[in-house]
Design an enzyme around this catalytic site. Structure first.
Site, PDB file in Angstrom:
ATOM      1  N   GLU A  35     -15.835  -1.551  39.944  1.00 55.37           N
ATOM      2  CA  GLU A  35     -15.528  -0.749  38.765  1.00 55.37           C
ATOM      3  C   GLU A  35     -15.807  -1.627  37.552  1.00 55.37           C
ATOM      4  O   GLU A  35     -15.291  -2.745  37.475  1.00 55.37           O
ATOM      5  CB  GLU A  35     -14.064  -0.312  38.780  1.00 55.37           C
ATOM      6  CG  GLU A  35     -13.765   0.582  37.589  1.00 55.37           C
ATOM      7  CD  GLU A  35     -12.311   1.066  37.516  1.00 55.37           C
ATOM      8  OE1 GLU A  35     -11.522   0.790  38.435  1.00 55.37           O
ATOM      9  OE2 GLU A  35     -11.996   1.724  36.514  1.00 55.37           O
ATOM     10  N   ARG A 262      -8.109  -8.283  51.578  1.00 60.60           N
ATOM     11  CA  ARG A 262      -8.357  -8.856  50.286  1.00 60.60           C
ATOM     12  C   ARG A 262      -8.217 -10.380  50.390  1.00 60.60           C
ATOM     13  O   ARG A 262      -7.366 -10.874  51.129  1.00 60.60           O
ATOM     14  CB  ARG A 262      -7.232  -8.349  49.372  1.00 60.60           C
ATOM     15  CG  ARG A 262      -7.524  -8.257  47.937  1.00 60.60           C
ATOM     16  CD  ARG A 262      -6.429  -7.408  47.286  1.00 60.60           C
ATOM     17  NE  ARG A 262      -6.994  -6.128  46.940  1.00 60.60           N
ATOM     18  CZ  ARG A 262      -7.694  -5.927  45.809  1.00 60.60           C
ATOM     19  NH1 ARG A 262      -7.843  -6.884  44.924  1.00 60.60           N
ATOM     20  NH2 ARG A 262      -8.208  -4.755  45.560  1.00 60.60           N
ATOM     21  N   LYS A 272      -8.222  -8.071  38.270  1.00 62.25           N
ATOM     22  CA  LYS A 272      -8.853  -7.918  36.962  1.00 62.25           C
ATOM     23  C   LYS A 272      -7.823  -7.636  35.881  1.00 62.25           C
ATOM     24  O   LYS A 272      -7.965  -8.103  34.762  1.00 62.25           O
ATOM     25  CB  LYS A 272      -9.889  -6.792  37.015  1.00 62.25           C
ATOM     26  CG  LYS A 272     -11.209  -7.250  37.608  1.00 62.25           C
ATOM     27  CD  LYS A 272     -12.220  -6.124  37.619  1.00 62.25           C
ATOM     28  CE  LYS A 272     -11.935  -5.171  38.751  1.00 62.25           C
ATOM     29  NZ  LYS A 272     -12.982  -4.159  38.926  1.00 62.25           N
TER      30      LYS A 272
HETATM   31  P1  ATP Z   1      -8.939  -5.837  41.023  1.00 61.42           P
HETATM   32  O1  ATP Z   1      -7.613  -5.584  41.647  1.00 61.42           O
HETATM   33  O2  ATP Z   1      -9.194  -7.254  40.722  1.00 61.42           O
HETATM   34  O3  ATP Z   1      -9.243  -4.941  39.855  1.00 61.42           O
HETATM   35  P2  ATP Z   1     -10.473  -4.016  42.488  1.00 61.42           P
HETATM   36  O4  ATP Z   1     -10.418  -3.830  43.955  1.00 61.42           O
HETATM   37  O5  ATP Z   1      -9.816  -2.979  41.659  1.00 61.42           O
HETATM   38  O6  ATP Z   1      -9.971  -5.453  42.151  1.00 61.42           O
HETATM   39  P3  ATP Z   1     -13.193  -3.242  42.269  1.00 61.42           P
HETATM   40  O7  ATP Z   1     -14.132  -3.426  41.148  1.00 61.42           O
HETATM   41  O8  ATP Z   1     -12.730  -1.881  42.582  1.00 61.42           O
HETATM   42  O9  ATP Z   1     -11.941  -4.175  41.982  1.00 61.42           O
HETATM   43  O10 ATP Z   1     -13.751  -3.961  43.566  1.00 61.42           O
HETATM   44  C1  ATP Z   1     -15.063  -3.896  44.034  1.00 61.42           C
HETATM   45  C2  ATP Z   1     -15.051  -4.253  45.497  1.00 61.42           C
HETATM   46  O11 ATP Z   1     -14.562  -5.574  45.682  1.00 61.42           O
HETATM   47  C3  ATP Z   1     -14.139  -3.333  46.278  1.00 61.42           C
HETATM   48  O12 ATP Z   1     -14.768  -2.990  47.484  1.00 61.42           O
HETATM   49  C4  ATP Z   1     -12.923  -4.178  46.531  1.00 61.42           C
HETATM   50  O13 ATP Z   1     -12.276  -3.766  47.698  1.00 61.42           O
HETATM   51  C5  ATP Z   1     -13.504  -5.585  46.611  1.00 61.42           C
HETATM   52  N1  ATP Z   1     -12.506  -6.582  46.238  1.00 61.42           N
HETATM   53  C6  ATP Z   1     -11.785  -6.629  45.103  1.00 61.42           C
HETATM   54  N2  ATP Z   1     -10.931  -7.665  45.105  1.00 61.42           N
HETATM   55  C7  ATP Z   1     -11.122  -8.315  46.283  1.00 61.42           C
HETATM   56  C8  ATP Z   1     -10.528  -9.459  46.894  1.00 61.42           C
HETATM   57  N3  ATP Z   1      -9.561 -10.158  46.287  1.00 61.42           N
HETATM   58  N4  ATP Z   1     -10.980  -9.825  48.119  1.00 61.42           N
HETATM   59  C9  ATP Z   1     -11.952  -9.134  48.728  1.00 61.42           C
HETATM   60  N5  ATP Z   1     -12.541  -8.051  48.212  1.00 61.42           N
HETATM   61  C10 ATP Z   1     -12.136  -7.629  47.010  1.00 61.42           C
HETATM   62 MG    MG Z   2     -10.437  -0.965  41.746  1.00 62.19          MG
END
Ligand code: ATP
Ligand code: MG
Length: 562
Positions: A35, A262, A272
């Site tokens: 995102e 994660r 983020k």
């Molecule tokens: P955040 O909580 O930091 O905003 P998010 O999951 O909302 O992370 P996205 O941009 O939606 O961020 O993530 C893109 C991809 O990266 C998704 O498939 C998500 O599952 C993966 N991802 C995000 N954070 C991690 C992590 N700490 N370890 C492994 N994969 C991750």
């Molecule tokens: Mg997300």
């Protein structure tokens, strides 16, 4: 752990099983779906390496898909940063896609759902809707609008799209099961009204689809075979499948959602939202502050893409969440930098050293190897003269036999130069040493082949010639948080654990050849660690970031504390 030499991870087992049970290799297709609401961090690197790694392993396309359905938080700046970071990590996407490209298709499908009685417009507030959700053990309550007629739903939904209603007036909900044991199946919201401009579709839309409605359908449009996401989406899988059931055509591939854990890194936060807070509240300089666990912060700090890829490969993927110690990432930084970083001399905390029997006003140019780990790297010439700087901590007036550095009456070799002996010191009124007087053995020059040059002395020091060295600002970074898991304390905020000493700025002296070093270039300051030229650096004022020390000093501190 080299590519190919390790055993399969559980996702690869799933794919292998699918290949055995009828999928063809040509059908395999993956995506990385960020995102664009912030910069990528080291947790994302795991997901990037997983998805693009699968692409390489199976020679399958991997799309970069921006999951851009929330205009209140998303920006073009983030899109650009994400593309830069994925590229820098060394991966190539097959296609750049945007969920927002599918808004019309999603809308058309939503209309079809309404026609089939599978979706309805609810006109209650979000609070009332939430209060009717029930609990995991009690069923929810039907909305009074659940049985609206198809024509009324079609009319309202179209008017929602046309911008006739304010935010919050209506939502579109899937009509599934208000008694489902899975709370996410209790008529989830598919669309909400948002009168916000979107970074790509501008004001074309004022209704925006929710994550669950968007993600699986986007996977389907792109014909993604395996849609890999993190564990918190496991309960969403049932909904992912339900939404697919509504649209998947007989002869087309049906994507599968599978989950992995994660990755968390110690002494930092990988969310983020929290990273944005650090930026907005000024705890760091920006998203690419070298203390940030973002890809751009790590890059600015001097970390290499290979170090991040090797780190991701070593930790692999897991079915359960855990915290990986940041020292493992640092290990991979050292391992890669050791291979590629040219060696240079830099004195961080200088004390003046005068060689009393060295000719006044003379400069000798001594040959120094650039990188003993890389025979291709060649050598350079270093100026040597009567007045030098050495590291203050490398000298003691008195010390026991275990101090393999310089002490009064003792000898050391100056790297690439001569053996010297400390004779006397000068101090200021406070007793601080201001100068060390030494003598040198002119026959002991490194590489000269003489008997004296081959003589072994305990200890080799780095140095620079005072009249030739150039000043440089050096930024020494430490962990941003003093606690290993700052955001996992129930009674405390993660900001309470900010390390007040995470940045120290000092003035150092470096060898003159570094004058033209460019931002992004990485070096090993011999005996001191790895350093990278910061983007703030100019030819007149060099600025270096310390990437990582040569050894893990925290391991020692933590051992002592035990
Ligand atoms: P955040 O909580 O930091 O905003 P998010 O999951 O909302 O992370 P996205 O941009 O939606 O961020 O993530 C893109 C991809 O990266 C998704 O498939 C998500 O599952 C993966 N991802 C995000 N954070 C991690 C992590 N700490 N370890 C492994 N994969 C991750
Ligand atoms: Mg997300």
């Amino acid at each position: 752990m080299k590519e190919g030499s390790r055993s399969l991870n559980f996702i690869e087992h799933i794919i292998e099983d699918d290949l055995k049970s009828g999928y063809s290799r040509e059908q395999l297709r993956f995506r990385f779906p960020p995102e664009p609401n912030g910069y990528l961090h080291i947790g994302h690197a795991s997901s990037i390496c997983l998805n693009f790694g699968l692409g390489l392993r199976y020679q399958a396309p991997v799309n970069l898909r921006f999951d851009d359905t929330n205009p209140t938080k998303e920006e073009q700046e983030y899109v650009d940063a994400i593309k830069r970071d994925v590229e820098w990590l060394g991966f190539e996407w097959a296609e750049e896609r945007y969920a927002s490209d599918y808004f019309q298709q999603l809308y058309d499908w939503a209309v079809a759902l309404i026609r089939n009685g599978k979706a309805y417009v609810d006109s209650q507030t979000s609070e009332v809707i939430a209060s009717q959700k029930g609990t995991p053990t009690e069923p929810g309550t039907d909305s009074p609008h659940r049985n609206r007629s198809v024509s009324e739903n079609l009319d309202l939904f179209e008017r929602m799209k046309n911008g006739e209603f304010p935010e919050g007036a209506h939502v579109l909900r899937a009509r599934i099961d208000m008694a489902s044991p899975n709370m996410l199946m209790r008529d989830p919201v598919m669309y909400r009204i948002l009168h916000k401009a979107h970074h790509r579709t501008n004001t074309d839309w004022c209704i925006y689809p929710m994550y669950d409605w968007t993600h699986g359908e986007s996977d389907y449009i792109e014909q993604i075979s395996h849609s890999l996401c993190t564990l918190e989406f496991q309960p969403h899988r049932e909904l992912y499948d339900w939404f697919l059931d509504q649209v998947v055509a007989e002869n087309r591939l049906r994507p599968k959602q599978r989950e992995f854990a994660r990755r968390n890194l110690s002494h930092t936060v990988v969310s983020k939202r929290k990273l944005l807070q650090l930026v907005q509240e000024g705890h760091v300089e920006g998203w690419d502050d070298p203390r940030m666990p973002t890809i751009s912060g790590l890059r600015r700090r001097g970390c290499t893409p290979a170090a991040i890829r090797n780190f991701a490969e070593t930790i692999g993927i897991a079915k359960r969440e855990n915290v990986v110690d940041v020292s493992l990432l640092e290990f991979h930084m050292r391992e890669d930098l050791n291979k590629i970083a040219p060696r240079v001399m830099g004195v961080l905390d200088p004390v003046r050293l005068v060689i009393t029997n060295y000719p006044e006003g003379e400069t000798e140019w001594l040959e120094a190897e650039n990188n003993p780990e890389d025979p291709q790297s060649g050598s350079r010439e270093l100026p040597f003269a009567k007045v030098l700087y050495i590291e203050r901590e490398d000298f003691r007036e008195e010390a026991n036999r275990k101090f393999f550095r310089l002490k009064l009456g003792g000898e050391v070799r100056l790297k690439n130069a001569y053996i010297i002996k400390a004779e006397t010191v000068t101090k200021d009124a406070d007793g601080t040493i201001t100068e060390i007087q030494c003598t040198y053995d002119p026959r002991s020059r490194s590489g000269s082949g003489t008997e004296e040059s081959l003589r072994k002395v305990k200890g080799t020091l780095h140095w620079v010639a005072a009249d030739h060295a150039i000043p440089a600002q050096v930024r020494l970074y430490d962990r941003l948080f003093s606690d290993a898991t700052p955001d996992q304390h129930k009674d405390k905020d993660f900001l309470d654990f900010i390390n007040p000493d995470s940045l120290q700025v000092i003035q150092a002296w470096v060898e003159p050849g570094l004058k033209d070093a460019n931002p992004g270039e990485r070096f090993q300051f011999q005996r001191m660690g790895y350093f990278c030229v910061d983007r703030d650096s100019t030819p007149g004022q060099l600025v270096f970031n310390r990437t990582v020390t040569l050894r893990d000093t925290w391991a020692k501190i933590e051992q002592k504390a035990e």
